[in-house]
Scaffold this active site. Structure first.
Site, mmCIF file in Angstrom:
data_model
loop_
_atom_site.group_PDB
_atom_site.id
_atom_site.type_symbol
_atom_site.label_atom_id
_atom_site.label_comp_id
_atom_site.label_asym_id
_atom_site.label_seq_id
_atom_site.Cartn_x
_atom_site.Cartn_y
_atom_site.Cartn_z
ATOM 1 N N CYS A 2 0.798 -1.235 0.000
ATOM 2 C CA CYS A 2 0.000 0.000 0.000
ATOM 3 C C CYS A 2 0.828 1.282 0.000
ATOM 4 O O CYS A 2 0.791 2.043 -0.967
ATOM 5 C CB CYS A 2 -0.931 -0.010 1.194
ATOM 6 S SG CYS A 2 -1.946 -1.485 1.229
ATOM 7 N N ARG B 223 5.381 -8.324 -0.122
ATOM 8 C CA ARG B 223 5.382 -7.307 -1.176
ATOM 9 C C ARG B 223 6.074 -6.023 -0.698
ATOM 10 O O ARG B 223 5.770 -5.522 0.376
ATOM 11 C CB ARG B 223 3.939 -7.017 -1.626
ATOM 12 C CG ARG B 223 3.380 -8.132 -2.489
ATOM 13 C CD ARG B 223 1.940 -7.893 -2.842
ATOM 14 N NE ARG B 223 1.058 -8.017 -1.692
ATOM 15 C CZ ARG B 223 -0.245 -7.770 -1.717
ATOM 16 N NH1 ARG B 223 -0.818 -7.378 -2.843
ATOM 17 N NH2 ARG B 223 -0.978 -7.911 -0.632
HETATM 18 C C1 UGA Z 1 -1.715 0.380 5.449
HETATM 19 C C2 UGA Z 1 -2.613 1.320 6.272
HETATM 20 O O1 UGA Z 1 -2.108 1.429 7.604
HETATM 21 C C3 UGA Z 1 -4.054 0.818 6.296
HETATM 22 O O2 UGA Z 1 -4.871 1.754 7.001
HETATM 23 C C4 UGA Z 1 -4.545 0.675 4.861
HETATM 24 O O3 UGA Z 1 -5.870 0.160 4.803
HETATM 25 C C5 UGA Z 1 -3.627 -0.278 4.119
HETATM 26 O O4 UGA Z 1 -2.273 0.242 4.139
HETATM 27 C C6 UGA Z 1 -4.111 -0.360 2.681
HETATM 28 O O5 UGA Z 1 -4.109 0.654 1.977
HETATM 29 O O6 UGA Z 1 -4.628 -1.430 2.284
HETATM 30 P P1 UGA Z 1 -0.524 -1.976 5.896
HETATM 31 O O7 UGA Z 1 0.216 -1.689 4.633
HETATM 32 O O8 UGA Z 1 -1.171 -3.293 6.085
HETATM 33 O O9 UGA Z 1 -1.687 -0.883 6.122
HETATM 34 O O10 UGA Z 1 0.512 -1.820 7.128
HETATM 35 P P2 UGA Z 1 0.939 -0.665 8.144
HETATM 36 O O11 UGA Z 1 0.761 -1.170 9.509
HETATM 37 O O12 UGA Z 1 0.316 0.622 7.820
HETATM 38 O O13 UGA Z 1 2.503 -0.580 7.859
HETATM 39 C C7 UGA Z 1 3.021 -0.164 6.603
HETATM 40 C C8 UGA Z 1 4.528 -0.109 6.640
HETATM 41 O O14 UGA Z 1 4.972 0.972 7.449
HETATM 42 C C9 UGA Z 1 5.207 -1.360 7.219
HETATM 43 O O15 UGA Z 1 6.305 -1.691 6.413
HETATM 44 C C10 UGA Z 1 5.664 -0.930 8.591
HETATM 45 O O16 UGA Z 1 6.801 -1.632 9.019
HETATM 46 C C11 UGA Z 1 5.980 0.526 8.341
HETATM 47 N N1 UGA Z 1 5.915 1.354 9.569
HETATM 48 C C12 UGA Z 1 4.729 1.547 10.212
HETATM 49 C C13 UGA Z 1 7.065 1.986 10.043
HETATM 50 O O17 UGA Z 1 8.175 1.843 9.468
HETATM 51 N N2 UGA Z 1 6.993 2.778 11.138
HETATM 52 C C14 UGA Z 1 5.817 2.973 11.798
HETATM 53 O O18 UGA Z 1 5.819 3.722 12.806
HETATM 54 C C15 UGA Z 1 4.672 2.345 11.329
#
Ligand code: UGA
Length: 434
Positions: A260, A327
């Site tokens: 995403c 991914r």
């Molecule tokens: C993200 C959004 O959070 C969801 O609200 C959305 O519905 C989804 O995309 C989508 O569009 O389908 P997701 O990709 O499952 O969800 O995961 P996240 O928890 O948001 O994490 C995304 C990335 O950011 C991960 O690689 C995580 O490691 C990284 N991250 C997250 C950080 O590096 N630091 C943080 O503080 C938080």
């Protein structure tokens, strides 16, 4: 009302099972026939906590069914949720070919009034194109409406997110469409925001891009911390205590991955530029994110000097914990680089190894998958932590130290307190702190 779900990826499948749990009758379809066969047998093809249990429950109640026949699913449904992929193209824009194909199929099978709901993340104005496509290809006088109901669930906590939403965004053009969606989500009345369709589409892209910006911002601050005595964990805590900023999504590390954020920030940049809006802010956030890998590998080289034939244990292959999804995972580029430099890579992940084997097949002694994290660290000259699985937080560090050839940890997720882990005799490198 019968609900059709087109596309049974992470979003489609959770939506299908979630809507069935809300009591709706759901029929789901996917062009991947093997996936549908598995689902018909009650097998969930992805790892998502809680999904299997909920799926068995709604399946036993007869609330969910599957078909490989897209036309049949469309004809059977009154409301159709479009959950197919919108992968990035070479220039960063979203590839809309699957949505277009679905729109044409809907046109061909429009046997009565239907509400078509976009659930996939799509560029603002997509509804216009879906509507135009259906009107161009439809063969009957049957009418339809379009709506946007973007999904905000996160992988790893998707079932919980679906059943406990912060908000449900409903983008509609008229009352008929609005009332249908209000009925579908009647359990969550106080969470619903009704907007026009362009707004709903933009809320989704804007939300993901804003969260990605937040992560790139904290990673930028981590770079400053590394050149000073400041500590990124405390900077994030101090910033996050301001409720206007908030504590979430301020974890510095090796950058955001997944299907995403990397894709959505590029797609929104492209849309803005096509509309004549300067999008430098988002381009910069993407650039900062891409640079995380280079900076992490610099730490690895600083610790090991030459990587050739060094034994390097890599823990954490999925893009985040509690998922098997790889991914856009940082691990892909990092392993690629370790392979290029002919290191001996020893891999472990609780759930994502099968997926990773499709990209990097086992090739002893250069690339080996291990059944446990302790097997993976054996005789290693260094250990890289790429995903913050709880299992890694809880690992027996003294055992790890005894198993490794050199007790060196390069932690891309700041799992440990540097002073404590160093007391145990490790050389420890982390992000934005000493
Ligand atoms: C993200 C959004 O959070 C969801 O609200 C959305 O519905 C989804 O995309 C989508 O569009 O389908 P997701 O990709 O499952 O969800 O995961 P996240 O928890 O948001 O994490 C995304 C990335 O950011 C991960 O690689 C995580 O490691 C990284 N991250 C997250 C950080 O590096 N630091 C943080 O503080 C938080």
């Amino acid at each position: 009302m019968k609900i059709g779900i087109i596309g049974t990826g992470y979003v489609g499948l959770v939506t299908a099972v979630g809507l069935a749990e809300l009591g709706h009758q759901v029929i789901a379809t996917d062009k991947d026939i093997n996936k549908i066969k598995k689902l018909e047998q009650g097998i969930i093809p992805i790892y998502e906590p809680g999904l299997e249990e909920l799926f068995s429950k709604v399946r036993a109640k007869g609330l969910i069914s599957f078909t490989p026949d897209l036309s049949a699913a469309i004809r059977a449904a009154d409301v159709i949720f479009v959950c197919v992929g919108t992968p990035p193209t070479a220039d960063g824009s979203a590839d809309m070919s699957q949505i277009e194909e679905v729109a044409r199929k809907i046109a061909e099978n429009l046997n009565n009034y239907k509400l078509i709901v976009e659930k996939s993340t799509v560029p603002v104005k997509t509804s216009y194109w879906i509507k135009r496509t259906i009107n161009l290809y439809k063969k009957t006088e049957a009418i339809f409406d379009i709506a946007s109901n973007p999904e905000f669930l996160r992988e790893g906590t998707a079932v919980h997110d679906f059943l406990n939403p912060d908000r449900i965004i409903i983008g509609v053009e008229n009352e008929r469409a609005r009332d249908i969606l209000l009925k579908i989500y009647e359990n969550f009345q106080d969470k619903i925001l009704v907007t026009n369709i362009d707004t709903a589409e933009l809320i989704k892209h804007a939300s993901n891009s804003f969260l990605a910006l937040k992560i790139s911002f904290i990673n930028l601050m981590a770079n400053i911390c590394e050149k000073t005595e400041a500590d990124i964990e405390q900077v994030a805590l101090g910033m996050g205590l301001d409720p206007r900023i908030g504590r979430e999504f301020l974890r510095a590390g090796i950058g955001y991955g997944g299907s995403c954020f990397p894709k959505d920030i590029k797609a929104l940049t492209k849309i803005g530029e096509e509309l004549g809006v300067e999008m430098g802010l988002l381009r910069e956030a993407d650039k900062i994110n891409q640079d995380r890998i280079r900076l992490f590998l610099e730490k690895v080289r600083r610790a090991l000097w030459v990587l050739k034939e060094k034994r390097i244990a890599v823990l954490g292959l999925s893009f985040k914990p509690n998922t098997d999804d790889i991914r856009e995972a940082p691990s892909l580029k990092i392993i690629g680089e370790l392979r290029r430099e002919v290191a001996l890579v020893q891999l472990y992940d609780p759930k994502a190894m099968d997926n990773m084997k499709q990209v990097f097949p086992e090739e002893p002694p250069y690339l080996v998958y291990h059944p446990t994290l302790y097997d993976a660290v054996k005789d290693a000259n260094a250990l890289l932590i790429l995903t913050e699985w709880d299992e890694f937080r809880q690992m027996d560090l003294l055992r790890i130290k005894n198993l490794m050839a050199n007790p060196i940890i390069i932690d891309g997720r700041n799992l440990f307190e540097p002073s404590e882990i160093r007391k145990l005799g490790f050389e420890y490198y982390c992000i934005g702190r000493r």
